[in-house]
Design a protein around this motif. Structure first.
Motif, PDB file in Angstrom:
ATOM      1  N   GLY B  60      54.489  67.893  37.891  1.00 59.00           N
ATOM      2  CA  GLY B  60      55.032  66.804  38.704  1.00 59.00           C
ATOM      3  C   GLY B  60      53.919  65.992  39.351  1.00 59.00           C
ATOM      4  O   GLY B  60      53.988  64.754  39.398  1.00 59.00           O
ATOM      5  N   ALA B  61      52.890  66.683  39.843  1.00 60.27           N
ATOM      6  CA  ALA B  61      51.760  65.976  40.456  1.00 60.27           C
ATOM      7  C   ALA B  61      51.036  65.127  39.418  1.00 60.27           C
ATOM      8  O   ALA B  61      50.623  63.993  39.702  1.00 60.27           O
ATOM      9  CB  ALA B  61      50.798  66.991  41.079  1.00 60.27           C
ATOM     10  N   LEU B  62      50.906  65.663  38.198  1.00 62.91           N
ATOM     11  CA  LEU B  62      50.269  64.887  37.132  1.00 62.91           C
ATOM     12  C   LEU B  62      51.104  63.641  36.814  1.00 62.91           C
ATOM     13  O   LEU B  62      50.555  62.544  36.642  1.00 62.91           O
ATOM     14  CB  LEU B  62      50.113  65.749  35.880  1.00 62.91           C
ATOM     15  N   ALA B  63      52.414  63.810  36.749  1.00 62.35           N
ATOM     16  CA  ALA B  63      53.287  62.664  36.466  1.00 62.35           C
ATOM     17  C   ALA B  63      53.130  61.596  37.551  1.00 62.35           C
ATOM     18  O   ALA B  63      53.116  60.393  37.267  1.00 62.35           O
ATOM     19  CB  ALA B  63      54.738  63.124  36.371  1.00 62.35           C
ATOM     20  N   LEU B  64      52.960  62.056  38.788  1.00 61.08           N
ATOM     21  CA  LEU B  64      52.780  61.116  39.897  1.00 61.08           C
ATOM     22  C   LEU B  64      51.481  60.323  39.742  1.00 61.08           C
ATOM     23  O   LEU B  64      51.469  59.077  39.874  1.00 61.08           O
ATOM     24  CB  LEU B  64      52.761  61.911  41.204  1.00 61.08           C
ATOM     25  N   THR B  65      50.405  61.016  39.427  1.00 59.10           N
ATOM     26  CA  THR B  65      49.118  60.320  39.307  1.00 59.10           C
ATOM     27  C   THR B  65      49.115  59.389  38.090  1.00 59.10           C
ATOM     28  O   THR B  65      48.582  58.283  38.150  1.00 59.10           O
ATOM     29  CB  THR B  65      47.960  61.331  39.206  1.00 59.10           C
ATOM     30  N   VAL B  66      49.715  59.846  36.999  1.00 61.32           N
ATOM     31  CA  VAL B  66      49.793  58.983  35.809  1.00 61.32           C
ATOM     32  C   VAL B  66      50.653  57.751  36.110  1.00 61.32           C
ATOM     33  O   VAL B  66      50.325  56.627  35.701  1.00 61.32           O
ATOM     34  CB  VAL B  66      50.350  59.763  34.599  1.00 61.32           C
ATOM     35  N   GLY B  67      51.722  57.956  36.861  1.00 59.15           N
ATOM     36  CA  GLY B  67      52.570  56.829  37.244  1.00 59.15           C
ATOM     37  C   GLY B  67      51.804  55.795  38.062  1.00 59.15           C
ATOM     38  O   GLY B  67      51.951  54.586  37.847  1.00 59.15           O
ATOM     39  N   LEU B  68      50.972  56.273  38.984  1.00 63.94           N
ATOM     40  CA  LEU B  68      50.163  55.345  39.777  1.00 63.94           C
ATOM     41  C   LEU B  68      49.195  54.574  38.889  1.00 63.94           C
ATOM     42  O   LEU B  68      48.981  53.368  39.068  1.00 63.94           O
ATOM     43  CB  LEU B  68      49.396  56.113  40.860  1.00 63.94           C
ATOM     44  N   LEU B  69      48.612  55.284  37.907  1.00 59.25           N
ATOM     45  CA  LEU B  69      47.675  54.616  36.995  1.00 59.25           C
ATOM     46  C   LEU B  69      48.399  53.559  36.159  1.00 59.25           C
ATOM     47  O   LEU B  69      47.872  52.451  35.942  1.00 59.25           O
ATOM     48  CB  LEU B  69      47.027  55.660  36.089  1.00 59.25           C
ATOM     49  N   VAL B  70      49.592  53.879  35.708  1.00 57.41           N
ATOM     50  CA  VAL B  70      50.375  52.913  34.925  1.00 57.41           C
ATOM     51  C   VAL B  70      50.686  51.683  35.786  1.00 57.41           C
ATOM     52  O   VAL B  70      50.593  50.542  35.311  1.00 57.41           O
ATOM     53  CB  VAL B  70      51.664  53.579  34.402  1.00 57.41           C
ATOM     54  N   TYR B  71      51.021  51.921  37.040  1.00 62.20           N
ATOM     55  CA  TYR B  71      51.311  50.814  37.950  1.00 62.20           C
ATOM     56  C   TYR B  71      50.078  49.925  38.117  1.00 62.20           C
ATOM     57  O   TYR B  71      50.172  48.691  38.102  1.00 62.20           O
ATOM     58  CB  TYR B  71      51.759  51.378  39.298  1.00 62.20           C
ATOM     59  N   LEU B  72      48.909  50.582  38.226  1.00 62.46           N
ATOM     60  CA  LEU B  72      47.679  49.808  38.388  1.00 62.46           C
ATOM     61  C   LEU B  72      47.389  48.973  37.145  1.00 62.46           C
ATOM     62  O   LEU B  72      46.976  47.813  37.231  1.00 62.46           O
ATOM     63  CB  LEU B  72      46.518  50.763  38.676  1.00 62.46           C
ATOM     64  N   ARG B  73      47.614  49.544  35.982  1.00 65.10           N
ATOM     65  CA  ARG B  73      47.395  48.797  34.734  1.00 65.10           C
ATOM     66  C   ARG B  73      48.340  47.602  34.666  1.00 65.10           C
ATOM     67  O   ARG B  73      47.973  46.540  34.164  1.00 65.10           O
ATOM     68  CB  ARG B  73      47.607  49.710  33.533  1.00 65.10           C
ATOM     69  N   ARG B  74      49.553  47.797  35.162  1.00 65.40           N
ATOM     70  CA  ARG B  74      50.509  46.699  35.148  1.00 65.40           C
ATOM     71  C   ARG B  74      50.037  45.564  36.070  1.00 65.40           C
ATOM     72  O   ARG B  74      50.153  44.388  35.731  1.00 65.40           O
ATOM     73  CB  ARG B  74      51.876  47.220  35.592  1.00 65.40           C
ATOM     74  N   LEU B  75      49.479  45.966  37.217  1.00 66.97           N
ATOM     75  CA  LEU B  75      48.936  44.941  38.120  1.00 66.97           C
ATOM     76  C   LEU B  75      47.827  44.149  37.437  1.00 66.97           C
ATOM     77  O   LEU B  75      47.768  42.916  37.538  1.00 66.97           O
ATOM     78  CB  LEU B  75      48.369  45.606  39.381  1.00 66.97           C
ATOM     79  N   ASP B  76      46.947  44.869  36.741  1.00 70.29           N
ATOM     80  CA  ASP B  76      45.840  44.199  36.051  1.00 70.29           C
ATOM     81  C   ASP B  76      46.352  43.283  34.954  1.00 70.29           C
ATOM     82  O   ASP B  76      45.816  42.205  34.724  1.00 70.29           O
ATOM     83  CB  ASP B  76      44.891  45.244  35.459  1.00 70.29           C
ATOM     84  N   ARG B  77      47.400  43.753  34.252  1.00 68.47           N
ATOM     85  CA  ARG B  77      47.940  42.938  33.164  1.00 68.47           C
ATOM     86  C   ARG B  77      48.537  41.643  33.718  1.00 68.47           C
ATOM     87  O   ARG B  77      48.342  40.571  33.165  1.00 68.47           O
ATOM     88  CB  ARG B  77      48.993  43.736  32.404  1.00 68.47           C
ATOM     89  N   ASN B  78      49.238  41.744  34.839  1.00 70.19           N
ATOM     90  CA  ASN B  78      49.797  40.545  35.460  1.00 70.19           C
ATOM     91  C   ASN B  78      48.701  39.570  35.855  1.00 70.19           C
ATOM     92  O   ASN B  78      48.822  38.374  35.689  1.00 70.19           O
ATOM     93  CB  ASN B  78      50.619  40.928  36.696  1.00 70.19           C
ATOM     94  N   ARG B  79      47.613  40.126  36.386  1.00 64.71           N
ATOM     95  CA  ARG B  79      46.497  39.277  36.793  1.00 64.71           C
ATOM     96  C   ARG B  79      45.884  38.592  35.581  1.00 64.71           C
ATOM     97  O   ARG B  79      45.582  37.409  35.587  1.00 64.71           O
ATOM     98  CB  ARG B  79      45.440  40.143  37.492  1.00 64.71           C
ATOM     99  N   THR B  80      45.748  39.331  34.446  1.00 65.87           N
ATOM    100  CA  THR B  80      45.169  38.750  33.235  1.00 65.87           C
ATOM    101  C   THR B  80      46.049  37.623  32.705  1.00 65.87           C
ATOM    102  O   THR B  80      45.566  36.583  32.290  1.00 65.87           O
ATOM    103  CB  THR B  80      45.015  39.845  32.161  1.00 65.87           C
ATOM    104  N   ARG B  81      47.374  37.855  32.736  1.00 70.44           N
ATOM    105  CA  ARG B  81      48.294  36.815  32.270  1.00 70.44           C
ATOM    106  C   ARG B  81      48.133  35.545  33.104  1.00 70.44           C
ATOM    107  O   ARG B  81      48.110  34.453  32.596  1.00 70.44           O
ATOM    108  CB  ARG B  81      49.726  37.329  32.380  1.00 70.44           C
ATOM    109  N   ARG B  82      48.018  35.750  34.433  1.00 67.59           N
ATOM    110  CA  ARG B  82      47.881  34.588  35.297  1.00 67.59           C
ATOM    111  C   ARG B  82      46.601  33.841  34.976  1.00 67.59           C
ATOM    112  O   ARG B  82      46.561  32.626  34.943  1.00 67.59           O
ATOM    113  CB  ARG B  82      47.869  35.034  36.754  1.00 67.59           C
ATOM    114  N   ASP B  83      45.509  34.603  34.691  1.00 67.52           N
ATOM    115  CA  ASP B  83      44.241  33.956  34.376  1.00 67.52           C
ATOM    116  C   ASP B  83      44.319  33.181  33.067  1.00 67.52           C
ATOM    117  O   ASP B  83      43.635  32.185  32.878  1.00 67.52           O
ATOM    118  CB  ASP B  83      43.129  34.994  34.291  1.00 67.52           C
ATOM    119  N   ASP B  84      45.150  33.696  32.145  1.00 71.16           N
ATOM    120  CA  ASP B  84      45.252  33.030  30.849  1.00 71.16           C
ATOM    121  C   ASP B  84      45.931  31.675  30.973  1.00 71.16           C
ATOM    122  O   ASP B  84      45.686  30.767  30.179  1.00 71.16           O
ATOM    123  CB  ASP B  84      46.040  33.898  29.864  1.00 71.16           C
ATOM    124  N   VAL B  85      46.838  31.572  31.949  1.00 65.82           N
ATOM    125  CA  VAL B  85      47.598  30.327  32.056  1.00 65.82           C
ATOM    126  C   VAL B  85      46.687  29.187  32.469  1.00 65.82           C
ATOM    127  O   VAL B  85      45.886  29.338  33.355  1.00 65.82           O
ATOM    128  CB  VAL B  85      48.758  30.512  33.080  1.00 65.82           C
TER     129      VAL B  85
END
Lengths: 215, 85
Positions: B60-85
């Motif tokens: 469960g703790a691993l799932a939590l940390t992986v979830g946080l990492l996935v959330y961070l990647r999503r933030l970065d992806r949103n930022r990259t999309r914005r930069d592309d525009v």
């Protein structure tokens, strides 16, 4: 123009700056044609000195420090997640070993020695429940026998019986266990020695079980 | 009718988010390390009752940390999309 007619500002390698080769760290453009950072973009250098006080190399190749900070924190977070995965793998390994231990069932019954073969205060090495587990049989009194696994519960060194001191002694880190109970009494070991359950049948001693304990 | 525009986080905001995640994940990992050593100690001492609960909590703790990492990647992806525009 240079003497040979070439433009000295022309890119050395046309592939530099192409997609996928923007720079190793992604913090500075590798292309000679790409616009370079302004000096003000040396936002806060590691020595906290202003941009004008920075060495020439740092002024020529400025680094976007907040971006650098963000990337290194993010990479550290990835490393920590990997560490978390390693701990979970360790837990899974314990679970698999536990399953193996349960599957192996009850330990066999093994004849250890005849009673007369061990003098009072003497000891005998035998292997139980398999060839990889050395154990010690100790005769405390005329009719009192104890047996323990010989592996120290600290780092698995072989313990030595010292009946005159009433203890088992581990020479690796000077750990001591009580001779009668196997409980740790000195040194780094925290768990008692694994006890071998004995049974007396006539004039012989048999090992019939293994008892692991935490206290 | 009112509408809201969700703008991607700025870099400073994302750095703050990463710092918060780091603190949280560090605490989780210390707990996982303690759990692993406690489980190993109990299991070597013959106590098998803690093995499966320990594995469950650690997963469960691993799932939590992986979830946080996935959330961070999503933030970065949103930022990259914005930069592309």
């Amino acid at each position: 123009m240079a003497a040979d007619g070439r433009d000295p500002r022309a890119p050395i390698d046309p592939a530099i700056g192409s997609p996928g080769r923007e720079g190793l760290a992604g913090t500075a453009p590798a292309s000679f044609r790409a616009p370079s950072f302004e000096r003000d973009q040396i936002t806060i250098a590691p020595d906290f000195a202003p941009a004008d006080a920075q060495p020439a190399w740092r002024q020529d190749f400025p680094i976007d420090w907040p971006q650098d900070l963000y990337v290194e924190r993010r990479d550290f977070l990835k490393f920590l997640v990997l560490t978390s995965a390693a701990f979970t793998a360790g837990q899974a390994w314990i679970a698999i070993q536990n399953w193996n231990r349960r599957r192996s069932g009850r330990p066999p019954v093994l004849r250890v020695a005849a009673i007369d073969a061990v003098p009072i205060g003497g000891s005998l090495v035998f292997r139980y429940p398999d060839e990889h587990e050395p154990c010690l049989l100790v005769r405390l009194t005329a009719g009192d026998f104890v047996a323990f696994n010989q592996k120290c519960t600290h780092l698995s060194c072989a313990v030595i019986p010292r009946p005159e001191e009433g203890s088992f002694f581990c020479p690796c880190h000077e750990g001591r266990f009580d001779l009668r109970t196997g409980v740790p009494i000195a040194g780094p070991p925290k768990r008692p020695l694994t006890r071998i359950v004995l049974e007396r049948r006539g004039a012989e001693i048999f090992a019939v079980g293994v008892e692991e304990r935490t206290t | 009718m009112t509408g809201s525009v969700r703008r991607p986080f700025s870099r400073d905001q994302r750095t703050t988010i990463v710092n918060g995640m780091l603190v949280f994940v560090l605490i989780v990992i210390v707990l996982q390390l303690w759990l692993l050593t406690a489980t190993m100690h109990a299991w070597l001492g013959g106590d098998e009752s803690i093995v499966w609960p320990g594995l469950t909590v650690s997963a469960g703790a691993l799932a939590l940390t992986v979830g946080l990492l996935v959330y961070l990647r999503r933030l970065d992806r949103n930022r990259t999309r914005r930069d592309d525009v």
